[in-house]
Design an enzyme around this catalytic site. Structure first.
Site, PDB file in Angstrom:
ATOM      1  N   ASP A   1      17.630  12.561   5.893  1.00  0.00           N
ATOM      2  CA  ASP A   1      17.586  11.325   6.662  1.00  0.00           C
ATOM      3  C   ASP A   1      17.570  11.641   8.158  1.00  0.00           C
ATOM      4  O   ASP A   1      18.343  12.482   8.637  1.00  0.00           O
ATOM      5  CB  ASP A   1      18.811  10.474   6.308  1.00  0.00           C
TER       6      ASP A   1
ATOM      7  N   GLU B   1      12.634  13.241   6.782  1.00  0.00           N
ATOM      8  CA  GLU B   1      12.261  11.980   7.405  1.00  0.00           C
ATOM      9  C   GLU B   1      12.066  12.330   8.883  1.00  0.00           C
ATOM     10  O   GLU B   1      13.046  12.508   9.608  1.00  0.00           O
ATOM     11  CB  GLU B   1      13.348  10.917   7.245  1.00  0.00           C
TER      12      GLU B   1
END
Length: 743
Positions: free
Chosen positions: A347, A383
């Protein structure tokens, strides 16, 4: 209690079959107390404090020969309280071990959890927080894996399914009620059989590290559903366990992974190492903040009571400090070696690349991953952005990394909502070489997706022009406002048959585009069955039926269509190349390149054609132009394919001349105009419906058999082929169309 010196390594609480070693890093500590807890009848908490007198290289440690798995524990750190200089030691605050492998209980947001009085942020609060705090738990590390091993499915043969442990199982009618919403529920045959039927090779789980429920959400009667609020990087989230929270969650998680592997499915974890749940200077003191604040967090240089925030959550982990880096790497290795997971999706990974302020692809974190013999060998998915300056880094991660391709998402959405950029669309279909080829990477560096947890589901993408997030309690101000969506003439649910038919077709158009593009496709859980979130594009707080999968409302024809598309992809290596296209002739003396872009009238696209206002494009894939060899060293060859994408009015296609192929068979037609299973001769005309995808395969001669290298490769590499259906199957027709045989 008998206390032995113990060892400084490994960090955390380590049960060796007899007793437990405890080790905690803190460079700023002056004293450290280990606190053991027993919950008495009636819920009263009994605490035993043990002073740690052994310290080596700032690691405080001891060994307790009588402590067994299931023991609750925490720490109290004595040291300087000087927030202006980043020091926040306060022994009245019970602190969770950063290396805790299991946790028990949830924090309740009592005033005692904070280092200051709510009325005066500059004050110091000395209320004891032990009764309001999450505790670490000593675990039993032993588990019978029964020969389980990594599947090691190659990227180019992977189909990823992003899922939520609770959301996927909470409403499943065939999962026993006591197992719904849990790791055990996810491992239930009713779930794994659905994934196998689809042809999924990897399930990417939204955060399962122990996370914290946000107080602001609890006050609204909501909960943190997504889980991007981590507190313990080595502990599986306790509320997802059906069997208990005193270490049983670890055993249950391992059993889930083992069951997935037995089904031929890898497990990838969505991990949040960029920040923690402790928030900014006004957040609670739960762990890192009270143990060694400047070691674990990025602080503002000229006023260290404040935190650098590249994540939008209040803090950013200090990946410049060796012990923070050690924690991340130890956590990653633990999940691979002890929990047997197969990879990670990071993330806001750009935050991990910030050495000082700029994003640096050569940051220390990436150097550590590169040289690590364990972590470097699993799937690493970034990401590739954060919320800081220069944070959008699609295409800029190191060679062994793959990336969520946000440009792919935006381009495909724009095409199917009627605002096509043909050149950009073609680049995304062909593997985004403009992002990845010059950095030594392959087409599978691009993790292609059109929908994910953050945003509309596929059904909502074709059903709503605007977000509808009122249930989140933020007056519809949260979530992305520019969704690149189209409601097809009615906002939300409708009985209009024309609108419903268009929506059904566009769901298939998007899935066909995604699953037949070069790169690695990722499907959002429930998209294959028409899951809706009622137009909510930011369900982070919706631990409710808004987010959960409604299995009783599944669009079964859409499931069949998705499964057939995946079979088509996995059976034909032309859709999952290991090398980028060259745009050059495949054989000496032949004109045909490995890829040819075509006008609907059969002409080859010229350079100037990409700038016009065209709304249709064709793509010829040369089956003899697949570079590379299979796992047995044989050249990879396949049938030739023609793919046409049309977002405009109906088009009469002219098939290319005989040098491409003598004849073509229809295998996919989302518009349902072309006769499924029919053969067309070179130069024939074919009607292409408005807003549709048409895929044709060269007419197969009897001596040419379909390629089965996927099943063979997986079997050779130990993955087995149980989740690959190589049988003949129905063609991929549009909604309501009659199906023939898949050729």
């Amino acid at each position: 209690m008998e206390i032995w010196p113990g060892k400084a390594y490994p960090l955390g609480a380590t049960f060796d079959g007899s007793g437990t070693n405890f080790a905690l890093f803190s460079e700023v500590a002056e004293r450290v107390e280990l606190c053991l807890f027993q919950v008495e009848a009636g819920g009263a908490l009994q605490e035993t404090r043990i002073e740690l007198t052994e310290v080596d290289a700032y690691v405080w440690h001891c060994y307790l020969p009588t402590v067994q798995p299931g023991q609750r524990y925490g720490y109290r750190v004595h040291g300087p309280w000087d927030p202006a200089n980043g020091l926040r030691c306060n022994p009245s605050k019970l602190l969770l071990d950063p290396y805790a492998k299991a946790t028990a209980g949830e924090i309740d947001w009592d005033q005692s959890l904070f280092g200051y009085d709510f009325e005066d942020p500059e004050s110091r609060n000395d209320d004891d927080s032990a009764e309001h705090m999450t505790h670490g738990v000593v675990i039993n590390p032993f588990f019978d894996w029964e020969g389980d091993r990594a599947l090691s499915i190659p990227y180019n043969e992977s189909v990823i399914y992003e899922a939520h442990v609770k959301g996927m199982t909470q409403l499943h009618p065939d999962v026993p009620e006591e197992l719904r919403g849990t790791y055990a529920g996810l491992a239930h045959p009713a779930v794994t059989s659905h994934l196998k039927r689809l042809g999924i090779t990897a399930i990417e789980l939204m955060p399962v590290h122990q996370f914290v429920q946000d107080n602001t959400l609890l006050e609204k009667g909501l909960r943190n559903y997504w889980g991007y609020n981590t507190l313990a990087f080595l502990a599986p989230h306790a509320s997802y366990a059906a069997t208990g929270d005193l270490g049983q969650q670890v055993q249950e998680f391992k059993q889930m992974v083992k069951s997935m592997h037995q089904a031929g499915i890898e497990v990838i974890l969505d991990v949040v190492y960029n920040h923690t749940a402790e928030g900014n200077h006004l957040g609670p003191t739960l762990s890192f903040k009270g143990i060694d604040n400047p070691a674990y967090y990025r602080l503002v240089d000229d006023d260290q009571q404040y935190y650098m925030d590249y994540t939008g959550t209040g803090n950013t982990l200090n990946v410049r400090h060796p012990h923070s880096l050690q924690l991340i790497m130890d956590s990653l290795r633990y999940w691979v070696t002890e929990m047997h997971v197969d990879g990670f999706r990071f993330d806001l990974a750009a935050a991990l690349a910030r050495e000082f302020y700029d994003v640096d692809r050569l940051a220390t974190f990436f150097e550590l991953v590169q040289q690590d013999p364990i972590v470097s060998q699993v799937k690493l998915i970034a990401e590739p952005w954060d919320v800081g300056p220069g944070g959008y880094q699609v295409g800029n991660f190191p060679p062994q990394w793959t990336e969520w391709n946000g440009a792919y998402r935006d381009t495909v959405r724009d095409f199917w909502r009627g605002e096509p950029d043909l050149g950009d669309f073609a680049s995304r279909l062909a593997g985004s070489s403009d992002f990845y080829e010059n950095s030594g990477r392959r087409p599978f560096a691009s993790i292609n997706f059109v929908t994910a947890h953050d945003g509309f589901t596929l059904k909502d993408l074709v059903s709503y022009n605007e977000k509808h997030n009122d249930a989140n309690g933020e007056d519809n101000n949260d979530g992305e406002s520019h969704n690149r969506s189209w409601n097809h003439g009615a906002e939300g649910p409708t009985d209009d048959p024309e609108v419903r038919a268009l929506r059904a077709r566009d769901q298939r158009n998007v899935l066909a585009t995604l699953l037949l593009s070069q790169g690695v496709p990722m499907i959002l859980h429930g998209d294959e069955m028409g899951r809706s979130q009622d137009g909510n594009n930011n369900t982070y707080a919706q631990d409710s039926e808004i987010s959960w999968m409604h299995w009783d409302q599944a669009d079964k024809p859409l499931i069949d269509f998705t499964a057939a598309l995946i079979r088509l992809r996995l059976r034909h290596p032309t859709f999952r190349r290991k090398q980028f296209f060259t745009g050059e002739a495949v054989k000496d003396g032949e004109r045909l390149d490995d890829i040819v872009w075509l006008h609907p009238d059969g002409r080859v696209m010229e350079d100037g054609d990409w700038d016009d206002s065209g709304r249709s494009v064709g793509m010829y894939l040369n089956g003899d132009g697949i570079a590379g060899r299979d796992s047995r060293g044989n050249p990879v060859v396949d049938d030739d394919f023609l793919l046409f994408f049309n977002v405009g009015e109906p088009v009469t296609l002219t098939l290319p001349p005989q040098e491409y192929a003598q004849a073509w068979d229809v295998v996919v037609d989302t518009g349902g105009v072309a006769d499924n299973g029919r053969s067309y001769a070179a130069g024939d005309t074919v009607e292409l419906h408005e807003r549709s995808v048409l895929v044709l395969r060269e007419h197969r001669e009897p001596e040419r058999e379909p390629d089965h290298s996927v099943a063979a490769s997986l079997a050779v590499q130990g993955g087995g082929a149980s989740n690959i259906d190589t049988s003949e199957n129905a063609p991929l027709a549009g909604p309501g169309q009659q199906a023939g045989s898949l050729l």
